[in-house]
Write a protein that holds these residues in place. Structure first.
Motif, PDB file in Angstrom:
ATOM      1  N   ASP A 185       1.616  -0.137 -19.132  1.00 26.86           N
ATOM      2  CA  ASP A 185       2.623   0.894 -19.396  1.00 26.86           C
ATOM      3  C   ASP A 185       2.559   1.367 -20.843  1.00 26.86           C
ATOM      4  O   ASP A 185       2.652   2.562 -21.126  1.00 26.86           O
ATOM      5  N   LYS A 186       2.382   0.428 -21.759  1.00 24.10           N
ATOM      6  CA  LYS A 186       2.282   0.778 -23.179  1.00 24.10           C
ATOM      7  C   LYS A 186       1.034   1.632 -23.433  1.00 24.10           C
ATOM      8  O   LYS A 186       1.100   2.648 -24.125  1.00 24.10           O
ATOM      9  N   ALA A 187      -0.107   1.214 -22.855  1.00 24.37           N
ATOM     10  CA  ALA A 187      -1.345   1.962 -23.040  1.00 24.37           C
ATOM     11  C   ALA A 187      -1.234   3.360 -22.437  1.00 24.37           C
ATOM     12  O   ALA A 187      -1.674   4.347 -23.038  1.00 24.37           O
ATOM     13  N   LEU A 188      -0.650   3.466 -21.243  1.00 25.44           N
ATOM     14  CA  LEU A 188      -0.472   4.773 -20.610  1.00 25.44           C
ATOM     15  C   LEU A 188       0.395   5.694 -21.466  1.00 25.44           C
ATOM     16  O   LEU A 188       0.077   6.873 -21.633  1.00 25.44           O
ATOM     17  N   ALA A 189       1.478   5.148 -22.014  1.00 19.76           N
ATOM     18  CA  ALA A 189       2.359   5.952 -22.874  1.00 19.76           C
ATOM     19  C   ALA A 189       1.603   6.447 -24.103  1.00 19.76           C
ATOM     20  O   ALA A 189       1.742   7.612 -24.498  1.00 19.76           O
ATOM     21  N   GLU A 190       0.785   5.576 -24.691  1.00 17.77           N
ATOM     22  CA  GLU A 190       0.006   5.977 -25.869  1.00 17.77           C
ATOM     23  C   GLU A 190      -0.985   7.085 -25.529  1.00 17.77           C
ATOM     24  O   GLU A 190      -1.319   7.909 -26.369  1.00 17.77           O
ATOM     25  N   LEU A 191      -1.446   7.102 -24.275  1.00 20.96           N
ATOM     26  CA  LEU A 191      -2.393   8.125 -23.834  1.00 20.96           C
ATOM     27  C   LEU A 191      -1.699   9.374 -23.288  1.00 20.96           C
ATOM     28  O   LEU A 191      -2.353  10.338 -22.921  1.00 20.96           O
ATOM     29  N   GLY A 192      -0.360   9.323 -23.205  1.00 21.13           N
ATOM     30  CA  GLY A 192       0.388  10.489 -22.744  1.00 21.13           C
ATOM     31  C   GLY A 192       0.577  10.565 -21.241  1.00 21.13           C
ATOM     32  O   GLY A 192       0.888  11.634 -20.709  1.00 21.13           O
ATOM     33  N   PHE A 193       0.409   9.454 -20.524  1.00 20.32           N
ATOM     34  CA  PHE A 193       0.605   9.427 -19.078  1.00 20.32           C
ATOM     35  C   PHE A 193       1.916   8.719 -18.757  1.00 20.32           C
ATOM     36  O   PHE A 193       2.253   7.703 -19.362  1.00 20.32           O
ATOM     37  N   ALA A 194       2.632   9.242 -17.753  1.00 20.97           N
ATOM     38  CA  ALA A 194       3.862   8.592 -17.305  1.00 20.97           C
ATOM     39  C   ALA A 194       3.565   7.400 -16.410  1.00 20.97           C
ATOM     40  O   ALA A 194       4.303   6.433 -16.380  1.00 20.97           O
ATOM     41  N   SER A 195       2.465   7.496 -15.667  1.00 26.64           N
ATOM     42  CA  SER A 195       2.072   6.394 -14.779  1.00 26.64           C
ATOM     43  C   SER A 195       0.580   6.481 -14.501  1.00 26.64           C
ATOM     44  O   SER A 195      -0.061   7.514 -14.740  1.00 26.64           O
ATOM     45  N   ALA A 196       0.039   5.390 -13.958  1.00 28.82           N
ATOM     46  CA  ALA A 196      -1.387   5.352 -13.611  1.00 28.82           C
ATOM     47  C   ALA A 196      -1.717   6.346 -12.506  1.00 28.82           C
ATOM     48  O   ALA A 196      -2.868   6.764 -12.373  1.00 28.82           O
ATOM     49  N   ALA A 197      -0.714   6.740 -11.727  1.00 25.78           N
ATOM     50  CA  ALA A 197      -0.939   7.699 -10.642  1.00 25.78           C
ATOM     51  C   ALA A 197      -1.416   9.049 -11.166  1.00 25.78           C
ATOM     52  O   ALA A 197      -2.036   9.819 -10.423  1.00 25.78           O
ATOM     53  N   GLU A 198      -1.162   9.333 -12.430  1.00 23.97           N
ATOM     54  CA  GLU A 198      -1.600  10.594 -13.028  1.00 23.97           C
ATOM     55  C   GLU A 198      -3.094  10.586 -13.373  1.00 23.97           C
ATOM     56  O   GLU A 198      -3.664  11.636 -13.659  1.00 23.97           O
ATOM     57  N   ILE A 199      -3.707   9.423 -13.362  1.00 24.71           N
ATOM     58  CA  ILE A 199      -5.126   9.308 -13.700  1.00 24.71           C
ATOM     59  C   ILE A 199      -5.944   9.484 -12.422  1.00 24.71           C
ATOM     60  O   ILE A 199      -5.699   8.780 -11.434  1.00 24.71           O
ATOM     61  N   PRO A 200      -6.892  10.408 -12.402  1.00 25.09           N
ATOM     62  CA  PRO A 200      -7.724  10.554 -11.200  1.00 25.09           C
ATOM     63  C   PRO A 200      -8.490   9.255 -10.935  1.00 25.09           C
ATOM     64  O   PRO A 200      -8.709   8.461 -11.849  1.00 25.09           O
ATOM     65  N   PRO A 201      -8.905   9.027  -9.689  1.00 24.99           N
ATOM     66  CA  PRO A 201      -9.674   7.812  -9.400  1.00 24.99           C
ATOM     67  C   PRO A 201     -10.871   7.686 -10.344  1.00 24.99           C
ATOM     68  O   PRO A 201     -11.599   8.651 -10.596  1.00 24.99           O
ATOM     69  N   LEU A 202     -11.042   6.498 -10.875  1.00 19.58           N
ATOM     70  CA  LEU A 202     -12.147   6.222 -11.790  1.00 19.58           C
ATOM     71  C   LEU A 202     -13.405   5.904 -10.998  1.00 19.58           C
ATOM     72  O   LEU A 202     -13.366   5.107 -10.056  1.00 19.58           O
ATOM     73  N   LYS A 203     -14.511   6.531 -11.367  1.00 22.16           N
ATOM     74  CA  LYS A 203     -15.789   6.255 -10.706  1.00 22.16           C
ATOM     75  C   LYS A 203     -16.307   4.912 -11.200  1.00 22.16           C
ATOM     76  O   LYS A 203     -16.616   4.763 -12.380  1.00 22.16           O
ATOM     77  N   PHE A 204     -16.398   3.947 -10.310  1.00 23.89           N
ATOM     78  CA  PHE A 204     -16.781   2.569 -10.633  1.00 23.89           C
ATOM     79  C   PHE A 204     -18.148   2.306 -10.010  1.00 23.89           C
ATOM     80  O   PHE A 204     -18.281   2.066  -8.821  1.00 23.89           O
ATOM     81  N   GLY A 205     -19.195   2.399 -10.834  1.00 24.37           N
ATOM     82  CA  GLY A 205     -20.557   2.252 -10.347  1.00 24.37           C
ATOM     83  C   GLY A 205     -21.068   0.827 -10.414  1.00 24.37           C
ATOM     84  O   GLY A 205     -20.731   0.069 -11.320  1.00 24.37           O
TER      85      GLY A 205
END
Length: 195
Positions: free
Chosen positions: A12-32
């Protein structure tokens, strides 16, 4: 031990620092990752832990090893499995080329000119103590910028090669680091990044 609540608080702290309200705002991360070599269970475990604990979604992309290497080097993933076996137990072997700007094995494509300069200075420093301090300074920059997240250090000690190591870092520790940077690791993982 795992501490999901601490991990959530760090996230939550990291998301706030990045300007996101929640992880749901981050598109799926491509995990290769490469298929056929055994990483599938680890990738599935990490992706599920990130999803259930932190709400981070991933798109898991498994490829045949040669295809994966090409895609990873081209920067086609947000997160990618990687590994490194040291040729000799020295900081230069763990840092040079893996994290230097344009390095042949710098698959994460991270670049920091101050880091590179410190490695160049250390490489020609004859005083071992001074050399060690230069490597520590370089490693601190790399760790503070999270150029790579090390989840497992393993080694072997048989005659003819390798050196021993052993540290498994849990997701909570990694996220604690991400949120609080290096200072947050002093209590749960007290160790120096020496040569």
């Amino acid at each position: 031990p795992s501490d999901p609540e601490a991990a959530k608080a760090s996230m939550d702290k990291a998301l706030a620092e990045l300007g996101f309200a929640s992880a749901a705002e981050i598109p799926p991360l491509k995990f290769g990752f490469n298929t056929g070599g055994g990483p599938e269970p680890r990738v599935a475990f990490l992706a599920e832990a990130w999803r259930t604990t932190l709400g981070l979604e991933t798109e898991q992309i498994g490829s045949e090893f040669s295809v994966f290497l090409t895609q990873r080097t081209a920067g086609e993933y947000d997160i990618a499995r990687n590994g490194w076996g040291a040729d000799y137990p020295h900081a230069n072997n763990q840092l040079n080329g893996l994290f230097t700007c344009g390095g042949g094995n710098n698959d994460q494509q991270w670049c920091n000119e101050e880091f590179d300069s410190l490695l160049q200075q250390a490489a020609v420093e004859p005083d071992q103590a001074k050399q060690g301090e230069l490597y520590v300074q370089a490693q601190t920059i790399m760790a503070d910028e999270a150029a790579s997240l090390f989840l497992l250090f393993a080694g072997h000690n048989p005659p003819g090669g390798g050196f021993a190591g052993g540290l498994v870092a849990g997701l909570a520790l990694v996220l604690r680091y991400l949120a609080g940077r290096r200072s947050q690791l002093a209590e749960p993982a007290p160790c120096a990044a020496g040569p």
